[in-house]
Enzyme design. Sequence first.
Site, PDB file in Angstrom:
ATOM      1  N   ARG A 179       0.915  -0.981  -0.315  1.00 35.89           N
ATOM      2  CA  ARG A 179      -0.167   0.284   0.147  1.00 35.89           C
ATOM      3  C   ARG A 179       1.005   1.465   0.214  1.00 35.89           C
ATOM      4  O   ARG A 179       0.561   2.129   0.229  1.00 35.89           O
ATOM      5  CB  ARG A 179      -1.026  -0.169   0.994  1.00 35.89           C
ATOM      6  CG  ARG A 179      -1.690  -1.009   1.493  1.00 35.89           C
ATOM      7  CD  ARG A 179      -2.796  -1.002  -0.093  1.00 35.89           C
ATOM      8  NE  ARG A 179      -3.692  -2.705   0.023  1.00 35.89           N
ATOM      9  CZ  ARG A 179      -3.241  -3.883  -1.087  1.00 35.89           C
ATOM     10  NH1 ARG A 179      -2.851  -3.598  -1.406  1.00 35.89           N
ATOM     11  NH2 ARG A 179      -4.802  -4.233  -0.802  1.00 35.89           N
ATOM     12  N   SER A 228     -11.088   0.815   2.667  1.00 39.29           N
ATOM     13  CA  SER A 228     -10.944   0.122   4.138  1.00 39.29           C
ATOM     14  C   SER A 228     -10.049   1.585   5.238  1.00 39.29           C
ATOM     15  O   SER A 228      -9.360   2.254   3.472  1.00 39.29           O
ATOM     16  CB  SER A 228      -9.407  -0.777   3.487  1.00 39.29           C
ATOM     17  OG  SER A 228     -10.091  -1.883   3.233  1.00 39.29           O
ATOM     18  N   GLU A 298      -5.161   4.199   5.796  1.00 38.78           N
ATOM     19  CA  GLU A 298      -5.187   3.900   4.845  1.00 38.78           C
ATOM     20  C   GLU A 298      -5.224   4.900   3.972  1.00 38.78           C
ATOM     21  O   GLU A 298      -5.290   5.571   2.513  1.00 38.78           O
ATOM     22  CB  GLU A 298      -5.670   2.813   4.105  1.00 38.78           C
ATOM     23  CG  GLU A 298      -5.665   2.273   2.876  1.00 38.78           C
ATOM     24  CD  GLU A 298      -5.870   0.906   2.614  1.00 38.78           C
ATOM     25  OE1 GLU A 298      -5.918   0.510   1.578  1.00 38.78           O
ATOM     26  OE2 GLU A 298      -5.238  -0.116   3.475  1.00 38.78           O
TER      27      GLU A 298
END
Length: 306
Positions: A179, A228, A298
């Site tokens: 990520r 998310s 995130e």
Amino acid sequence: MSFPDITTDLSARLPELRGRLIANQPLAELTWFRVGGPAQILFTPADEADLAYFLARLPADIPVTVIGLGSNLIVRDGGVAGVVIRLGRGFSEIVVEDGHRLRAGTAVPDVKLARAAADAGIDGLAFYRGIPGGLGGALRMNAGAHGGETRDCLIEARAVDRGGAVHVLSNADFGFSYRHSGVPADLIFTSALYQGRPGDRAAILAKMDRVTQAREASQPIREKTGGSTFKNPPGHKAWQLVDAAGCRGLMRGAAQVSPMHCNFLINTGGASAADIEGLGEDVRRRVKELSGVELEWEIKRIGIPA
């Protein structure tokens, strides 16, 4: 809240600009959470050359923020000072190239790239069906789902820096990790080239349908959400840590930890950005107190608190 209107000054500096400048543009309508204040200036460039022209002549003291489809974003209630850049129609083309490759503008939604690849009989990009965002954000954060990541299929990408210079970055230049990409923060991605492999259209579409069904069964995709919320810490799943900390269904104002999937925050109606971000911080604190694990956001958060 509103900011001083600097469009007249900018237009005078940029007589050949073809893109659109809008002062005090509300950003809530451009995000999936439907919260947040205005952009001092919203700039939608006509194409890569227009973006480069703009950045080369924009005064260095004016901050620049880039947003995509707003699916992984909290805009704070006070809005965003300076220029907010949002790529539009001039960055939305997809071209199928020889060797099972696709070249796409970074305003293209992830799901649209997946569908274009499937229609061309190109496998290896179906995982993008499960990512609710655009390709620019996918490059920035090495977006992935269902066993695939951006770094698995990217060949190269084009980008413009804060000074207006155009760069071509190889996969290796990104420094991809979970990520995350290590490219400079001032680069604005404009297009990318992807490598797939031969596949059967029907089989790829069936795979994408399974991804869709899995998302609909497990995620609150029809709510006002941002996807998310927290990255999975090494050796853990974020949702399990949130659940174990007793945060499933937790609320702050009209913001709620989704009872369906507790790594999602949702705006149940009338939440402020402060409610949503504050709820996320409540969750992080509870998880840290219970497990000792510190969750990392995130979702990107930008702008000025109210």
